[in-house]
Enzyme design. Structure first.
Site, PDB file in Angstrom:
ATOM      1  N   HIS A  11       0.765  -1.225  -0.166  1.00  0.00           N
ATOM      2  CA  HIS A  11      -0.088   0.081   0.069  1.00  0.00           C
ATOM      3  C   HIS A  11       0.988   1.267   0.050  1.00  0.00           C
ATOM      4  O   HIS A  11       0.681   2.099  -0.793  1.00  0.00           O
ATOM      5  CB  HIS A  11      -0.843  -0.047   1.073  1.00  0.00           C
ATOM      6  CG  HIS A  11      -1.944  -0.876   1.109  1.00  0.00           C
ATOM      7  ND1 HIS A  11      -2.719  -1.408   0.078  1.00  0.00           N
ATOM      8  CD2 HIS A  11      -2.278  -1.988   2.139  1.00  0.00           C
ATOM      9  CE1 HIS A  11      -3.461  -2.296   0.549  1.00  0.00           C
ATOM     10  NE2 HIS A  11      -3.205  -2.725   1.850  1.00  0.00           N
ATOM     11  N   CYS A  44      -7.293  -5.920   4.698  1.00  0.00           N
ATOM     12  CA  CYS A  44      -8.405  -5.566   5.407  1.00  0.00           C
ATOM     13  C   CYS A  44      -9.720  -6.195   5.153  1.00  0.00           C
ATOM     14  O   CYS A  44     -10.458  -6.277   5.958  1.00  0.00           O
ATOM     15  CB  CYS A  44      -8.595  -3.845   5.658  1.00  0.00           C
ATOM     16  SG  CYS A  44      -8.696  -3.286   3.981  1.00  0.00           S
ATOM     17  N   ILE A 173      -7.366  -8.122  13.374  1.00  0.00           N
ATOM     18  CA  ILE A 173      -7.487  -9.496  12.419  1.00  0.00           C
ATOM     19  C   ILE A 173      -7.926 -10.547  13.046  1.00  0.00           C
ATOM     20  O   ILE A 173      -8.794 -11.410  12.420  1.00  0.00           O
ATOM     21  CB  ILE A 173      -5.928  -9.535  11.677  1.00  0.00           C
ATOM     22  CG1 ILE A 173      -5.491  -8.319  11.038  1.00  0.00           C
ATOM     23  CG2 ILE A 173      -6.116 -10.983  10.857  1.00  0.00           C
ATOM     24  CD1 ILE A 173      -4.153  -8.456  10.543  1.00  0.00           C
TER      25      ILE A 173
END
Length: 459
Positions: A11, A44, A173
């Site tokens: 990212h 995510c 998570i």
């Protein structure tokens, strides 16, 4: 024309590369190395994919090698960087099985983070690789696209009878994966060494709400337990903690991540947790070498100090800042608050800044104020949910240090952004009490929970 080499296309790397190509592409030659086979996977969304809440993984990618090269970059995938000669400014990578050397004028690390593997009998990590192998089949971790794909493929194979799953790690998570597996009809136990879930993001009175939410949906919680061993004959059969034993068919390790900074090679200054120590321009201790995303530190506005907060949102922002400075256009980051959120079985929790516990540990004379109320006036009978809010502030300066909200109304997610800005701009609890917040019955109350929490704060 300056030559910039980027190590990593995650990212932060993708944000950095796109920023350079879109704004300064004519001024720079951009070369990218990444050890993975894909770019920009939104981890995510992994739990949503595993739990079959979305149709597939296609929408979890927003860029690829072809898109970056169409803009002018040269991208090497499946090409791990082996070493870096910082004195002569040369990167050595493995490209298609052969050693490849690339010179640079500026270097940007976007090497991300690697999963933490706790000392557990029965699990062995392969040093220097983001993957790991276990001595038992069906011990998994989930970080990359291929990790999630492997879990999904195994669960889809009905002959394996993977009906009982242990998730180790009660952070975001782990909690999301526990929900995902339960939605598939699996028997799930969530194990964590601390005595609560979501530790560090919320104070215990808030985490208890999420714990109850999980238990109400048939997820067994084994909190305050340390995993000692994973046993079985070739495949996972049981997980052993310091307190009890669980018969399981699969173990998911989700105990957190550590910055991936092996390429520092003792030449670059590191933070206490091993992250690249960077300034507000994302520059490391070596001039012209930058680090962005999970591999680097950030400036924490709540602590007023350097910190480490691994979030995709921070990765994108630091990637942008690093891109500008590597291209010779000065830009300083404004710091972060660690704003975050989670949604499990319709219970939405958001937070920013410091919890009360963390604020006190950071040396603040901290206290809290809170309020519980309906989102809208009582006469609004539909979609009107209870909201709980907590605001942490410093008694001495009166500055807001953090905020937490929980509700079945997703509208609270936007409210946390205001608190993020308040921390960034050092707004006091007293100023918040008189802040202009609009009222309309469709949205809120004239004396809404934010105002009431501020008005009732300790003087």
């Amino acid at each position: 024309m300056s030559k910039i080499v980027v190590v990593g296309a995650n990212h932060a790397g993708t944000a950095c590369i796109n920023t350079m190509l879109d704004n300064f592409g004519n001024e720079n030659e951009i070369v990218v190395f990444d050890q993975n086979s894909n770019i920009s996977f939104l981890g995510c969304g992994m739990a949503l994919w595993i739990g079959e809440q979305i149709d597939g993984a296609e929408g979890l990618f927003y860029s690829d090698k072809e898109k970056l090269e169409a803009k002018g970059a040269k991208v090497y995938m499946n090409s791990p960087v082996l070493s870096i000669d910082y004195d002569n400014k040369v990167v050595t990578a493995e490209v298609e099985g052969k050693e490849h050397k690339e010179s640079y004028e500026k270097l940007i690390f976007a090497t991300g983070s690697t999963p933490i593997l706790p000392p557990i009998e029965g699990v062995e990590i392969v040093k220097g690789n983001r993957e790991f192998k276990a001595t038992l089949e069906n011990v998994q971790f989930v970080k990359l696209y291929q990790n999630a794909e492997e879990v999904i493929n195994k669960l889809s194979d009905k002959s394996q009878h993977l009906d009982r799953i242990a998730v180790v790690g009660g952070g975001y998570i782990g909690v999301e994966l526990a929900e995902a597996f339960e939605r598939l009809g699996k028997e799930v136990v969530l194990v964590d060494i601390v005595d609560t879930v979501l530790n560090g993001y919320y104070d215990k009175d808030f985490t208890q709400m999420m714990a109850k939410n999980l238990e109400d949906h048939n997820i067994r919680l084994a909190l305050g337990q340390t995993v000692k061993a994973i046993e079985g004959d070739g495949k996972v059969e049981r997980l052993i903690t310091d307190k009890e034993s669980f018969d399981v068919d699969m173990v998911i390790l989700a105990v957190g991540f550590r910055p991936n900074t092996a390429l520092a090679d003792g030449k670059i200054e590191l933070f206490r947790n091993g992250a690249f120590l960077v300034d507000k321009k994302q520059e490391t201790s070596i001039p012209g070498v930058y680090a962005v995303g999970d591999c680097a530190t950030v400036y924490d506005n709540a602590r007023k100090d350097t910190s480490y907060i691994a979030l995709a949102s921070n990765a994108v922002r630091t990637g942008i800042v690093g891109a500008y400075n590597a291209c010779g256009h000065e830009l300083e980051g404004i710091g972060v608050q660690g704003s975050n959120g989670i949604s499990i079985y319709g219970l939405h929790m958001v937070s920013t800044g410091l919890t009360l516990e963390k604020a006190k540990a950071a040396g603040y004379n901290a206290t809290e104020t809170g309020f519980n109320d309906l989102q809208k006036p009582e006469f609004m009978k539909h979609d009107n949910h209870e909201v709980a809010i907590k605001i942490v502030f410093d008694k001495d300066s009166r500055e807001i240090l953090g905020a937490q909200m929980v509700s079945h109304d997703i509208a609270i997610s936007m409210g946390i952004h205001m608190f993020s800005l308040a921390i960034q701009e050092h707004v006091t609890i007293d100023k918040l009490a008189l802040t202009d917040l609009f009222f309309l019955p469709h949205f809120n109350k004239p004396y809404n929970y934010i105002t009431m929490a501020a008005l009732t704060a300790e003087k």
